[in-house]
Design a protein around this motif. Sequence first.
Motif, PDB file in Angstrom:
ATOM      1  N   ASP A 301      96.378  85.231  44.484  1.00  0.00           N
ATOM      2  CA  ASP A 301      97.316  84.383  45.218  1.00  0.00           C
ATOM      3  C   ASP A 301      98.206  83.701  44.191  1.00  0.00           C
ATOM      4  N   GLY A 302      99.448  84.190  44.077  1.00  0.00           N
ATOM      5  CA  GLY A 302     100.337  83.667  43.042  1.00  0.00           C
ATOM      6  C   GLY A 302      99.813  84.047  41.678  1.00  0.00           C
ATOM      7  N   ASP A 303      99.563  83.039  40.849  1.00  0.00           N
ATOM      8  CA  ASP A 303      99.034  83.326  39.513  1.00  0.00           C
ATOM      9  C   ASP A 303      97.531  83.059  39.421  1.00  0.00           C
ATOM     10  N   THR A 304      96.865  82.861  40.563  1.00  0.00           N
ATOM     11  CA  THR A 304      95.435  82.552  40.561  1.00  0.00           C
ATOM     12  C   THR A 304      94.623  83.711  41.130  1.00  0.00           C
ATOM     13  N   LEU A 305      93.745  84.243  40.309  1.00  0.00           N
ATOM     14  CA  LEU A 305      92.851  85.324  40.726  1.00  0.00           C
ATOM     15  C   LEU A 305      91.500  84.710  41.081  1.00  0.00           C
ATOM     16  N   THR A 306      91.082  84.863  42.335  1.00  0.00           N
ATOM     17  CA  THR A 306      89.783  84.359  42.790  1.00  0.00           C
ATOM     18  C   THR A 306      88.789  85.510  42.771  1.00  0.00           C
ATOM     19  N   ILE A 307      87.692  85.326  42.022  1.00  0.00           N
ATOM     20  CA  ILE A 307      86.732  86.401  41.783  1.00  0.00           C
ATOM     21  C   ILE A 307      85.383  86.003  42.383  1.00  0.00           C
ATOM     22  N   GLY A 308      84.902  86.780  43.351  1.00  0.00           N
ATOM     23  CA  GLY A 308      83.628  86.491  43.997  1.00  0.00           C
ATOM     24  C   GLY A 308      82.460  87.072  43.224  1.00  0.00           C
ATOM     25  N   ASN A 309      81.432  86.249  43.002  1.00  0.00           N
ATOM     26  CA  ASN A 309      80.230  86.663  42.274  1.00  0.00           C
ATOM     27  C   ASN A 309      80.565  87.446  41.003  1.00  0.00           C
ATOM     28  N   PRO A 310      81.345  86.869  40.109  1.00  0.00           N
ATOM     29  CA  PRO A 310      81.761  87.606  38.902  1.00  0.00           C
ATOM     30  C   PRO A 310      80.598  87.851  37.946  1.00  0.00           C
ATOM     31  N   GLN A 311      80.574  89.034  37.384  1.00  0.00           N
ATOM     32  CA  GLN A 311      79.625  89.372  36.337  1.00  0.00           C
ATOM     33  C   GLN A 311      80.390  90.037  35.195  1.00  0.00           C
ATOM     34  N   ILE A 312      80.330  89.431  34.026  1.00  0.00           N
ATOM     35  CA  ILE A 312      80.968  90.024  32.855  1.00  0.00           C
ATOM     36  C   ILE A 312      80.025  91.098  32.324  1.00  0.00           C
ATOM     37  N   VAL A 313      80.328  92.348  32.658  1.00  0.00           N
ATOM     38  CA  VAL A 313      79.434  93.440  32.308  1.00  0.00           C
ATOM     39  C   VAL A 313      79.774  94.056  30.955  1.00  0.00           C
ATOM     40  N   ASN A 314      80.933  93.729  30.441  1.00  0.00           N
ATOM     41  CA  ASN A 314      81.288  94.164  29.103  1.00  0.00           C
ATOM     42  C   ASN A 314      82.250  93.141  28.507  1.00  0.00           C
ATOM     43  N   GLY A 315      81.919  92.652  27.312  1.00  0.00           N
ATOM     44  CA  GLY A 315      82.778  91.663  26.666  1.00  0.00           C
ATOM     45  C   GLY A 315      82.077  90.357  26.362  1.00  0.00           C
ATOM     46  N   LEU A 316      80.730  90.371  26.352  1.00  0.00           N
ATOM     47  CA  LEU A 316      80.006  89.132  26.039  1.00  0.00           C
ATOM     48  C   LEU A 316      80.334  88.661  24.624  1.00  0.00           C
ATOM     49  N   GLN A 317      80.402  89.596  23.667  1.00  0.00           N
ATOM     50  CA  GLN A 317      80.666  89.203  22.280  1.00  0.00           C
ATOM     51  C   GLN A 317      82.034  88.533  22.167  1.00  0.00           C
ATOM     52  N   THR A 318      83.054  89.154  22.785  1.00  0.00           N
ATOM     53  CA  THR A 318      84.398  88.573  22.753  1.00  0.00           C
ATOM     54  C   THR A 318      84.427  87.234  23.469  1.00  0.00           C
ATOM     55  N   SER A 319      83.782  87.155  24.640  1.00  0.00           N
ATOM     56  CA  SER A 319      83.764  85.908  25.413  1.00  0.00           C
ATOM     57  C   SER A 319      83.157  84.774  24.604  1.00  0.00           C
ATOM     58  N   THR A 320      82.040  85.071  23.942  1.00  0.00           N
ATOM     59  CA  THR A 320      81.364  84.037  23.163  1.00  0.00           C
ATOM     60  C   THR A 320      82.208  83.593  21.979  1.00  0.00           C
ATOM     61  N   GLN A 321      82.877  84.532  21.348  1.00  0.00           N
ATOM     62  CA  GLN A 321      83.731  84.171  20.213  1.00  0.00           C
ATOM     63  C   GLN A 321      84.941  83.352  20.663  1.00  0.00           C
ATOM     64  N   VAL A 322      85.508  83.679  21.818  1.00  0.00           N
ATOM     65  CA  VAL A 322      86.626  82.885  22.346  1.00  0.00           C
ATOM     66  C   VAL A 322      86.170  81.457  22.621  1.00  0.00           C
ATOM     67  N   ASN A 323      85.020  81.322  23.282  1.00  0.00           N
ATOM     68  CA  ASN A 323      84.495  79.989  23.578  1.00  0.00           C
ATOM     69  C   ASN A 323      84.196  79.218  22.299  1.00  0.00           C
ATOM     70  N   LYS A 324      83.614  79.903  21.311  1.00  0.00           N
ATOM     71  CA  LYS A 324      83.296  79.263  20.027  1.00  0.00           C
ATOM     72  C   LYS A 324      84.580  78.815  19.328  1.00  0.00           C
TER      73      LYS A 324
END
Length: 558
Positions: A301-324
């Motif tokens: 909706d516009g620039d907002t993506l609503t994701i139901g029950n999201p599971q990051i199935v690939n990209g944990l390493q990248t996600s953690t590094q971004v957060n860090k």
Amino acid sequence: MNSSNDIQLLNDVLDQQRLEIAPNMTEPDFFELFCADSILKDYNLTYEELESGITDGEHDGGIDAIFSFANGELIQEDFDAKYLKSNVLLEIHIIQAKTSGSFSETALNKLISATNKLFDLSVKTSDLEEFNSGIISQVDCFRHALKTLAIRFPEIIVRYHYACKKGERHIHPKTEYKIAELKQAASEKFSQATVEVELLSAVDLIKLARKRRKDAYELVVTKSLNAEKGFVVLASLPEFDNFLKRGAELKAELFEANVRDFEGSTEVNDEIAATLKDERDADFWWMNNGITILSNKATLDGDTLTIGNPQIVNGLQTSTQVNKYFSERDLFSNPNEKRMIMIKVISSEDDAVRDKIIKATNSQNGVQPGSLRATDEIQRDIETRLKTLNLYYDRRKNFYKNLGKPASRIISISRMAQVLMSIVNQRPDTARARPSNIIKDQNEYEQLFSKSKPINLYANAAKLNIAIEKTLKSKDMSANDRTNIKFYCMLWVACKMTRQRKPSPQDFATIDPQSFTESILSNAVEGVWSLYRGQKGGDELAKGSKFTTLVVDSAVKE
């Protein structure tokens, strides 16, 4: 709404939920479970995990439940710190749930006394004889984690939650004084810790009960390409970081389907970190494979993506590094951070398709074959078989809990492994000592779960687990003693009914579950309980190997 209405409404909620979830539980016991589940809703605990933290009973020191978490993950007896590679947040939640209509200074005095004794690290827990084994077991978990993680200087949060059926929120000045005294007691034991005390009245408990477990998350995107069942989007790194975290913490629930833990300082991760820190000429998404998110529904909706029950199935390493990366610097010092990350969002409610996606996106080198448990065909077969028996196999964590299925009819993969370890491998001591780690060992997993074994092995294991749990709860013993003997009771029944010292999977599978009668179950519990007390009981006995022989001898004797 006046206070009497709040109390009546809370009682109505409790009555309805107890009828639906745990009809055989007493009202006080269910109130404790309800409070723990409501207070810890964001941690997404299963009923098995919730019950493991209940400590109420004689010599409980005024504590009804204790739960410890490291980076949002429940700490159990087989806690392994090596999976925690990033900054560590260590939390302990101490819960007191009373059905009385007021907050008691006596109850707070008990918490103060318990705090001074249980968290005095100079005193061994084995010397704290005034506390029951459930309290000691949970405090040992916390102490072990604290000692193991000390070298990483974890952030520590101590949270007390005192719930009762008080209608009004007004707190007496004397109670306020006791709260301050409790905070002081905890602060003296953990000088660098944040200490919080929360008093929950009827109206607060109603609000917690109404709070929905979050199943939809929003991500602000910059660019998007939509297809029939998904999106490929670009999001700014700051917006993706906001999507990942709750407060300052990563949302652990986003990574439950990702088969790899954060792997720390590896060559790949170091390169990701260096790109985030130093690369300014090229956009981040040009140099990174991006993130794959699996959902049951996604809408833009516009620039907002609503994701139901999201599971990051690939990209944990990248996600953690971004957060860090963002946790270590002030975003406002670089308000022009415009770099983006590519995210693929796939929507599907087809279990087989979801499992294929999880396997396909986690097929890189370094992923051990045993990591993809829930997607194995045998796990799907077990779930299908149990459904025909009105039982619910929690292949996907809390799937059936969130559907409102009765707690007593839900069994997790970990619990199934414990039951099988007890009756097939005859190692109830291992089942007791390693509640979460059995399925992490590939060899052990393959011994327990195989399509070559009769499917009724798993059906009978589930039924026996339910039957023994029900029988144990009818007996007058502590929660920790029930935990200590339950797997031995299951082994006793298996040996008795097959008339075998070492029943095979085929032997156990051919048992008619209708023969799990009250008489045989009571004999199992009473026989094992007598042996347990005769050996002076306790965690050491239950986790050691010698008790197994005594139980088998008792079961097969004429």
